[in-house]
Design a protein around this motif. Structure first.
Motif, mmCIF file in Angstrom:
data_model
loop_
_atom_site.group_PDB
_atom_site.id
_atom_site.type_symbol
_atom_site.label_atom_id
_atom_site.label_comp_id
_atom_site.label_asym_id
_atom_site.label_seq_id
_atom_site.Cartn_x
_atom_site.Cartn_y
_atom_site.Cartn_z
ATOM 1 N N ASP A 12 0.831 -1.207 0.000
ATOM 2 C CA ASP A 12 0.000 0.000 0.000
ATOM 3 C C ASP A 12 0.863 1.253 0.000
ATOM 4 N N ILE A 13 1.848 1.291 0.910
ATOM 5 C CA ILE A 13 2.715 2.462 1.037
ATOM 6 C C ILE A 13 4.145 1.992 1.269
ATOM 7 N N VAL A 14 5.076 2.556 0.519
ATOM 8 C CA VAL A 14 6.497 2.361 0.796
ATOM 9 C C VAL A 14 7.068 3.729 1.141
ATOM 10 N N ILE A 15 7.690 3.817 2.306
ATOM 11 C CA ILE A 15 8.301 5.059 2.774
ATOM 12 C C ILE A 15 9.804 4.914 2.645
ATOM 13 N N VAL A 16 10.438 5.846 1.966
ATOM 14 C CA VAL A 16 11.884 5.800 1.759
ATOM 15 C C VAL A 16 12.528 6.828 2.676
ATOM 16 N N GLY A 17 13.265 6.351 3.671
ATOM 17 C CA GLY A 17 13.874 7.215 4.680
ATOM 18 C C GLY A 17 13.383 6.848 6.058
ATOM 19 N N GLY A 18 14.300 6.424 6.930
ATOM 20 C CA GLY A 18 13.897 5.915 8.237
ATOM 21 C C GLY A 18 14.178 6.843 9.393
ATOM 22 N N GLY A 19 14.186 8.163 9.144
ATOM 23 C CA GLY A 19 14.350 9.125 10.226
ATOM 24 C C GLY A 19 13.032 9.440 10.899
ATOM 25 N N GLU A 37 -0.783 -2.005 4.316
ATOM 26 C CA GLU A 37 0.536 -2.630 4.406
ATOM 27 C C GLU A 37 1.603 -1.570 4.121
ATOM 28 N N ILE A 38 2.437 -1.308 5.118
ATOM 29 C CA ILE A 38 3.435 -0.247 5.026
ATOM 30 C C ILE A 38 4.828 -0.840 5.190
ATOM 31 N N GLU A 39 5.717 -0.471 4.288
ATOM 32 C CA GLU A 39 7.106 -0.908 4.379
ATOM 33 C C GLU A 39 8.004 0.320 4.335
ATOM 34 N N LEU A 40 9.025 0.318 5.173
ATOM 35 C CA LEU A 40 9.933 1.465 5.263
ATOM 36 C C LEU A 40 11.319 1.037 4.815
ATOM 37 N N MET A 41 11.878 1.792 3.847
ATOM 38 C CA MET A 41 13.205 1.499 3.309
ATOM 39 C C MET A 41 14.219 2.493 3.862
ATOM 40 N N GLU A 42 15.289 1.993 4.417
ATOM 41 C CA GLU A 42 16.340 2.842 4.981
ATOM 42 C C GLU A 42 17.670 2.429 4.369
ATOM 43 N N ALA A 43 18.352 3.372 3.711
ATOM 44 C CA ALA A 43 19.619 3.056 3.051
ATOM 45 C C ALA A 43 20.749 2.843 4.048
ATOM 46 N N ALA A 44 20.640 3.425 5.230
ATOM 47 C CA ALA A 44 21.718 3.356 6.224
ATOM 48 C C ALA A 44 21.702 2.023 6.966
ATOM 49 N N ILE A 135 5.053 -2.719 11.358
ATOM 50 C CA ILE A 135 5.590 -2.036 10.180
ATOM 51 C C ILE A 135 6.966 -2.624 9.860
ATOM 52 N N THR A 136 7.149 -3.048 8.624
ATOM 53 C CA THR A 136 8.427 -3.619 8.202
ATOM 54 C C THR A 136 9.440 -2.513 7.930
ATOM 55 N N ILE A 137 10.627 -2.617 8.562
ATOM 56 C CA ILE A 137 11.716 -1.673 8.331
ATOM 57 C C ILE A 137 12.884 -2.453 7.738
ATOM 58 N N ARG A 138 13.302 -2.047 6.544
ATOM 59 C CA ARG A 138 14.414 -2.714 5.861
ATOM 60 C C ARG A 138 15.620 -1.775 5.824
ATOM 61 N N HIS A 139 16.770 -2.283 6.275
ATOM 62 C CA HIS A 139 17.998 -1.497 6.299
ATOM 63 C C HIS A 139 18.897 -1.873 5.125
ATOM 64 N N ASP A 140 19.850 -0.999 4.850
ATOM 65 C CA ASP A 140 20.751 -1.195 3.700
ATOM 66 C C ASP A 140 19.949 -1.415 2.424
ATOM 67 N N ALA A 141 18.829 -0.699 2.324
ATOM 68 C CA ALA A 141 17.922 -0.861 1.181
ATOM 69 C C ALA A 141 17.889 0.443 0.388
ATOM 70 N N ALA A 142 18.911 0.670 -0.412
ATOM 71 C CA ALA A 142 19.010 1.894 -1.211
ATOM 72 C C ALA A 142 18.154 1.765 -2.465
#
Length: 413
Positions: A12-19, A37-44, A135-142
């Motif tokens: 449903d929603i993907v959020i890019v940036g985990g601050g 369904e929300i997934e959060l992508m964090e590059a760090a 809420i799913t948070i994925r790291h190292d996900a650039a």
């Protein structure tokens, strides 16, 4: 009206940036609409946020949001209320800094208009809430590519994985790659200044008083933290700021003392120091097909007013309400006409604040004699007008805006 159906494999929603902004959007929407369904992508990397030594001034309206999202109980023991604020205009190193404007000392506000909160405390509370809500948070996900195709957006990650979603929320900072991928242009200006951020301990209590000293190179802000500590946001010309950050502790502390003064006793550094380049960045649009910008991805302003993160929290409240109400009405949460409501809600306020901080910085970051006399006269006039000061405090607190989003008013979605 029935909700729009989506493909089983589509988010449903993907959020890019985990601050703070990205996490706040995720938590606010998920609490009000658990079925999304929300997934959060964090590059760090996963624990990089734990190294953030900075603190932020959070206005009363944003505190309302933190309370409504049930985060405040975990944060409040780390929060220092700002009970009073003084403004001075002086030369660097002057032993006595004349006070031209005061807020709070004579009861202009019935409660604190802002709190100083360590960034780590905010992110920790938000991450725990995100975990609790599933809420799913994925790291190292650039994210390396973005495209909008009819009823969905497609994101490509650095490892080649592709993700389809109804809506992408870009919270990936002032140098947002997603904003560039979507072709959104910006208005940019480099001030030639950098903000040195550090924490100091001092002998005497600050009593919740914040100080803003206007110096020729830029504002020097002393912001109270819990205990006998203060957070500093020290503006200098970029080349001078980097020289100070790279200097040894003795040189840095000597320069710090010249600006800080001796009113709180002996000073000692209580954390690291970093310099951040300062500029004005305003996105020409906050939305694109299947994409909404929030926080620094939409706007970056000078810290002279302490409103940067608060603008981001205002984005959170408006965007979350837009998404939740659209979903309840069976509308497409990623459609441009849906997102247009969010843009109308936030764009004017953001541009106004960006222009205000730009003018203030240009007005006070200099030592031109006639201009200095005029601004000091203006500050003195305001200081003698209690009603005007109350108005400024209420404006700064964020509680007086027309059409205030529910979360900022302390109302659940």
């Amino acid at each position: 009206m029935a909700r729009r159906r989506k493909d089983r494999d589509m988010k449903d929603i993907v959020i890019v940036g985990g601050g703070y902004v990205g996490l706040s959007v995720a938590v606010a929407v998920k609490k009000a609409a658990p079925h999304l369904e929300i997934e959060l992508m964090e590059a760090a990397p996963e624990h990089i946020w734990e190294k953030d030594e900075r603190a932020s001034a959070i206005i009363a309206a944003a505190i309302n949001m933190l309370k409504t999202l049930e985060l405040w109980d975990e944060i409040k023991d780390h929060a220092q209320p700002i009970n009073e604020m003084i403004v001075t205009d002086s030369e660097t190193g002057e032993p006595v800094k004349p006070v031209f404007l005061t807020f709070g000392e004579r009861g202009e506000a019935s409660d604190p208009f802002a709190y100083m909160i360590p960034n780590v405390a905010m992110v920790r509370a938000l991450r725990r809430a995100a975990d609790t809500l599933g809420i799913t948070i994925r790291h190292d996900a650039a994210v390396t590519d973005f495209s909008a195709e009819g009823g969905h957006a497609k994101l490509t990650l650095a490892d080649g994985e592709e993700i389809a979603t109804r809506l992408v929320v870009a919270c990936d900072g002032v140098r947002s790659r997603l904003r560039d991928m979507a072709g959104i242009k910006t208005v940019k200006f480099d001030y030639g200044q950098s903000g040195i951020v550090t924490t100091v301990a001092h002998e005497r209590p600050h009593n919740g008083r914040a100080e803003e000293h206007f110096l020729p190179a830029g504002p020097f802000a002393i912001l109270p933290l819990t205990g006998n500590r203060s957070s500093l946001v020290w503006t200098e010309r970029t080349e001078d700021a980097q020289r100070l950050v790279d200097s040894d502790d003795m040189v840095f502390e000597a320069e710090l003392e010249r600006r800080f003064g001796h009113h709180l006793g002996k000073l000692t550094l209580a954390g690291g120091r970093r310099a951040f380049p300062l500029g004005l960045t305003l996105s020409r649009s906050f939305i694109a097909p299947r994409l909404a910008l929030a926080g620094d991805a939409a706007h970056g302003i000078h810290p002279i007013s302490g409103q940067g993160l608060n603008l981001g929290f205002k984005d959170v409240a408006a965007l979350a309400q837009t998404i939740v109400e659209a979903d309840r009405n069976g509308l497409d949460i990623g459609a441009l006409d849906t997102l247009e409501r969010y843009q109308r809600w936030r764009r004017f306020d953001t541009v106004r604040m960006g222009m205000t901080t730009d003018v203030l910085n240009r007005l006070f970051s200099n030592d031109i004699g006639p201009l200095r006399m005029a601004r000091d006269f203006g500050l003195g006039v305001v200081d003698r007008m209690p009603r005007l000061k109350r108005y400024f405090i209420e404006e700064a607190s964020g509680r007086t805006a027309r059409d205030l989003p529910k979360l900022l008013a302390g109302e659940p979605l």
